[in-house]
Design an enzyme around this catalytic site. Structure first.
Site, PDB file in Angstrom:
ATOM      1  N   ARG A   1     -10.761 -11.073   1.207  1.00 39.41           N
ATOM      2  CA  ARG A   1     -10.976 -12.452   0.254  1.00 39.41           C
ATOM      3  C   ARG A   1     -10.625 -13.341   0.539  1.00 39.41           C
ATOM      4  O   ARG A   1     -11.419 -14.821   0.094  1.00 39.41           O
ATOM      5  CB  ARG A   1     -11.724 -11.899  -0.923  1.00 39.41           C
TER       6      ARG A   1
ATOM      7  N   LYS B   1       0.512  -1.020   0.248  1.00 35.35           N
ATOM      8  CA  LYS B   1      -0.244   0.008  -0.078  1.00 35.35           C
ATOM      9  C   LYS B   1       0.671   1.231   0.052  1.00 35.35           C
ATOM     10  O   LYS B   1       2.021   1.258   0.768  1.00 35.35           O
ATOM     11  CB  LYS B   1      -0.914  -0.025   1.040  1.00 35.35           C
TER      12      LYS B   1
END
Length: 498
Positions: free
Chosen positions: A348, A274
């Protein structure tokens, strides 16, 4: 932590000294509420402040003459529509905010229903919350060697028409508030403190409330073939864990309701790292799991008449030589192979194994998962609604209704075969991101749907609501505890035994 006020209920008249709070939806009724001796002062103060008794407005008089009161506070409760559950929380938060520093507060609430009184009490407690655990001085105004200043009243006494019913109503709500505070604490904790191991330890402590807790460690997860979850954790020295929390308050043998949470205690993004700006907020990437833990605490605390299971996958998405790479292929517990195209789409992967495990082992009546899953949901909905994706219209409607009542609102988003095609894999069954930036929150939900079989299921993307959401009258915390009250209401309204 900040001082939490003691809540009390009484049928007696409020004392003639200290701090008094009066509620009204009609300015003309104030003389009867405050007494003739104070009526003129209150009238003049209301006129000067243009106080019209509008919901959450207030007017204050310090040391009113002709009285031994330290302060009189009048709070408006007149809304454009009927005052609801969340409104009473906000009124309670307003009372707390207007009476800081008092040793005791008396709230004249004889006309309020027991549920309304309980809501105000809970709102006051939630407003008092302040995560100051790591501050050497709890207030910038503290003098060295002196006790920190008191931000919340020591005691708030509600003077009510039905003391017994008001106390009973609050005894049902109090554990829910404690669940919210637990969730806030977990999300607010820094990742160097709340490691996966420490998080699991805190979950184990919930056994004190009558919950059954199992903690599955890496060897057990490998035996279960949870390689999607384990792949996320392999770059971190903090080992993966799966926590299973059970509450058996319903009929013996009845299928449970199930809640599954993403518990990424810190998310660097992995090798798909990130940007540095704002990465410190990724300590809150376990907000979905915190809501599940807080909910289970609430259900146990109020002895909910339901069987419930909470499952949370605990990992850290870190970077070292062992970290998962873009292009890696992992096999989930279901047997589905997953092409990992972006290591920052890790939540996920954790939920894929946690959902499959939950439906396979517990055969639940439904599953709701919560996750701070995508930035795309914030683009779509901002910070006021969580995204709702579901394969079941009834469950979706129940969640929407619970959201309207509690103020923890959800907005249903689409699922469909057209989106499913966007996650088809080139080298594996599926891939963990869609193509490009389009429909990012939807393709994430389509991914999760692959792991629920035919169980009624809902996915709540709480990226915009679990942390950094706008403060309100009962929440001034960076971590909101979003989801605890929503899901408690879902269970209470639809799934508990009579």
């Amino acid at each position: 932590m900040a001082l939490t006020p003691t809540i009390a209920f009484s049928k007696t008249r409020p004392p003639e000294d200290g701090v008094r709070v009066v509620l009204t939806d009609d300015v003309s009724a104030l003389p009867g509420l405050v007494g003739e001796a104070l009526a003129e002062q209150v009238r003049r103060a209301a006129e000067a402040a243009k106080f019209k008794a509008k919901l959450l407005s207030s007017v204050e008089i310090l040391a009113p003459s002709g009285s031994t009161l330290d302060k009189l506070v009048v709070v408006g409760i007149k809304g454009d529509k009927a005052v609801g559950e969340e409104d009473w929380l906000k009124i309670g938060g307003t009372i707390l905010a207007r009476t800081k520093g008092a040793s005791g507060v008396s709230v004249v609430a004889t006309a309020a229903s027991p549920d309304a009184v309980a809501g105000m009490a809970e709102g006051a407690v939630l407003r008092a919350y302040d995560f100051d655990l790591y501050k050497s001085k709890k207030s910038k105004d503290d003098a060295e060697g002196e006790a920190p200043k008191q931000d919340a009243p020591a005691t708030i006494t509600f003077h009510v028409g039905d003391e017994e019913a008001s106390r009973a109503a609050y005894e049902r709500l109090e554990p829910v508030g404690e669940g919210v505070i637990l969730a806030r604490n977990l999300v607010n904790e820094p990742a160097n403190i709340l490691t996966t191991v420490e998080y699991a330890r805190r979950i184990e402590a919930l056994r004190d409330f009558g919950l059954e807790v199992e903690i599955l460690e890496e060897e057990q997860l490998a035996e279960l073939k949870m390689f999607a979850l384990l792949g996320v954790a392999q770059g971190s020295p903090s080992p993966a864990r799966l926590a299973v929390i059970r509450w058996n308050g319903g009929a013996e043998g009845e299928a449970p309701v199930a809640f599954v949470g993403k518990g990424v205690v810190f998310d660097t993004g992995g090798i798909s790292i990130k940007p540095a700006a704002g990465m410190e907020d990724m300590k809150g990437d376990m907000g979905g799991s915190a809501a599940v833990v807080g909910l289970m605490r609430a259900l146990a605390g109020r002895k909910a008449k339901v069987n419930a299971v909470g499952v949370v996958g605990l990992v850290e998405n870190a970077i070292d030589g062992k970290a998962q790479r873009p292009g890696d292929i992992v096999r989930a517990m279901s047997g589905t192979t997953i092409e990992v195209l972006n290591t920052d789409a890790e939540g996920r992967l954790v939920l894929a194994d946690a959902l499959w495990y939950t439906q396979d082992r517990f055969k639940p009546r439904f599953m709701v998962n919560l996750a701070t899953l995508t930035g795309a949901i914030i683009v779509a909905l901002g910070n006021h609604y969580a995204g709702l994706f579901s394969n079941d219209d009834t469950l979706s409607a129940q969640l929407s209704s619970a959201g309207e009542v509690t103020g923890e609102k959800v907005w249903r988003m689409p699922l469909g075969k057209e989106y499913d095609k966007m996650i088809e894999g080139k080298f594996a069954d599926i891939r963990n991101i869609g193509g490009g930036r389009a429909a990012g929150s939807i393709t994430a939900a389509q991914f999760l749907q692959r792991f629920v079989n035919d169980v009624p299921w809902a996915h709540l993307d709480v990226a915009g609501t679990a942390m950094g959401s706008p403060s309100n009258e009962y929440s001034q915390s960076w971590a909101s505890g979003f989801g605890v009250r929503l899901l408690d209401r879902l269970v209470a309204d639809n799934y508990e035994q009579a």
